[in-house]
Enzyme design. Structure first.
Site, PDB file in Angstrom:
ATOM      1  N   CYS A   1      -2.270   8.736   3.339  1.00 56.53           N
ATOM      2  CA  CYS A   1      -2.080   8.148   2.002  1.00 56.53           C
ATOM      3  C   CYS A   1      -3.166   8.581   1.023  1.00 56.53           C
ATOM      4  O   CYS A   1      -2.908   8.711  -0.172  1.00 56.53           O
ATOM      5  CB  CYS A   1      -2.063   6.620   2.098  1.00 56.53           C
ATOM      6  SG  CYS A   1      -0.698   5.958   3.059  1.00 56.53           S
TER       7      CYS A   1
ATOM      8  N   GLU B   1       0.883  -1.170   0.000  1.00 55.36           N
ATOM      9  CA  GLU B   1       0.000   0.000   0.000  1.00 55.36           C
ATOM     10  C   GLU B   1       0.918   1.216   0.000  1.00 55.36           C
ATOM     11  O   GLU B   1       1.557   1.525   0.993  1.00 55.36           O
ATOM     12  CB  GLU B   1      -0.917  -0.026   1.222  1.00 55.36           C
ATOM     13  CG  GLU B   1      -2.104   0.908   1.102  1.00 55.36           C
ATOM     14  CD  GLU B   1      -1.732   2.346   1.409  1.00 55.36           C
ATOM     15  OE1 GLU B   1      -1.489   3.117   0.448  1.00 55.36           O
ATOM     16  OE2 GLU B   1      -1.664   2.684   2.586  1.00 55.36           O
TER      17      GLU B   1
END
Length: 472
Positions: free
Chosen positions: A281, A247
């Site tokens: 993120c 990720e």
């Protein structure tokens, strides 16, 4: 100065090496975390291997009880856990409390999902060769998992690796970020007070060299990494035969159409752009607004930004505070200044004071500028008009990343077009790309990574299917 030992296969230990942990808001060291050595890492790996079979064989009701107990015990320490998170990460306490609540929820979800592991009965007699045959497909845990966690969500991003691993019967070793290891080390104390077999879980602050052993050691069967693409793809290249979940962040785009509720879009976009100083993120970084409402949206957006309450992150009223350190703040400042030198306009912000960088909105940007093309990971938002919805979708896709995207629209055709054509792991309608709940699949395409988190989906990554072929 409180001292935090590392946790190795059920034992807390200290050593000669340590990390002084700095409060980003005060700039002062307030705690010390001991760094694990090679012997501790070897103990963690062999300890995980030693209980691998017994953990895999543990009945689901026992796993569920353990996971629920962890959630309950973390809930009992909710305020203290949030305060610790704020001290080490500089995250405003209101957001730190939210992270702790999400970690609790993630364990609760895992406690349920471990009772419904996917199994499938299949007929094998679709061809004559399969006459009087049937199959049972059952998933089995892959083995020892290594999780590498970034600084920005030091508790919940660790839990998104820990909870699915324990739910599937995989022992797990966590390497926390060197600047924010305390939340995870504190979690180890909570987990240690449950019946989880010793060896099933370790937390090791490691040097970069030793941490790379988690990538290359063949006894580790799955690596789950959250961090930068530069590091993540290199890890994948060095990981050998193990499974890898990456990720790797992004520069999330948000489209606001003329059919949207502008006031709702403004409030959510400001939160998505500036919560935890943009160190997320799925930070809302690139906002594209229909040119028919661009001026109105911009005015309301800047007014909402001006209402952000700056201050000490331990103050419950604070909604905006420092970044993780001065180095990253200087990087953000340099990117904004570079964009301005190339023709961009600062609408608000653009000022730095040590580790604090003002909430910044810029316009007149171009896609090749770092503030657009790269992951800012700071409190910077670009604001640009668009003429046609397909043009806006094209601009969202004009990126090396594809984690999540948001679209504010009340037109079903635009929603469907976005879902079909935006290149991202998640399309969020009438909310910002920063939206996430912990049971949804979460992950991206392109340089945003591979594989999925979200408890059930991470569990599937951590298992391998096996078929039993039976005659009858």
């Amino acid at each position: 100065m409180e001292r935090y030992p590392f946790y190795t296969a059920g034992n807390f230990s200290t050593g000669d090496s340590f990390l002084d942990i700095t409060n980003p808001y005060t700039g002062q060291s307030f705690a010390r975390a001991y760094q694990a050595n090679e012997k501790a890492l070897e103990t963690a790996i062999t300890g995980a291997q030693s209980i691998q079979q017994s953990l895999a064989a543990m009945p689901s009701h026992q796993r569920s009880t353990i996971l629920s107990t962890i959630a309950d015990n973390l809930y009992e320490e909710r305020d203290a856990a949030a305060t610790l998170l704020t001290l080490e990460a500089g995250k405003p306490i209101k957001f730190a409390l939210g992270e702790v609540d999400r970690a609790i929820q993630t364990f609760r979800i895992a406690a349920e999902e471990c009772k419904r592991l996917p199994m499938e009965y299949i007929q094998l007699d679709w061809t004559p060769a399969g006459n009087r045959k049937e199959g049972l497909v059952k998933p089995f845990p892959v083995g020892v998992v290594a999780g590498i966690v970034p600084f920005n969500f030091p508790l919940n991003l660790a839990v998104h690796k820990i909870a699915p691993a324990l739910a599937t019967g995989c022992p797990i070793i966590i390497k926390p970020a060197s600047g924010t290891p305390l939340s995870c080390l504190n979690l180890a104390r909570i987990i240690n007070n449950t019946p989880l077999p010793k060896g099933a879980f370790s937390v090791l602050p490691l040097s970069r060299e030793l941490g790379n052993r988690l990538v290359t050691d063949e006894r580790i069967k799955l690596l789950s990494f959250t961090g930068s693409p530069e590091v993540g793809w290199k890890m994948k290249a060095n990981a050998g035969k193990k499974k890898v979940i990456l990720e790797l962040g992004g520069n999330a785009g948000l489209i606001v159409t003329s059919s949207a509720n502008i006031n709702d879009a403004v409030v959510k976009a400001v939160s998505g752009g500036f919560a935890y100083s943009g160190q997320v993120c799925i930070h809302t970084q690139r906002i594209l607004v229909d040119q028919k409402i661009f001026d109105s949206f911009t005015e309301k957006f800047l007014e909402e930004v001006s209402q952000l309450k700056n201050g000490n992150p331990l103050d419950p009223a604070t909604t905006f505070s420092v970044m993780i350190d001065e180095t990253n703040t200087k990087r953000v400042e340099a990117w904004v200044n570079e964009a301005v030198a190339e023709g961009a306009t600062i609408l608000t912000g653009g000022k730095r004071d040590k580790a604090w960088y003002a909430p910044t909105v810029i316009t007149n940007t171009r896609s090749e500028m770092k503030v657009c093309a790269a992951e800012v990971f700071g409190p910077v938002v670009t604001l640009e008009p668009y003429g046609d919805f397909t043009e806006a979708v094209h601009e969202v896709n004009n990126s090396r990343y594809g984690l999540q995207a948001g679209v504010f629209t009340n037109a079903i055709t635009e929603m469907n077009y976005a879902f079909e054509h935006i290149e991202a792991g998640g399309i969020i309608i009438n909310d910002v790309p920063t939206f996430r709940v912990d049971h949804m699949p979460y992950g991206g395409v392109k340089d945003s990574g591979m594989g999925r988190e979200g408890v059930k989906y991470a569990m599937h990554e951590m298992m391998e299917p096996k078929i039993l072929d039976k005659n009858f």
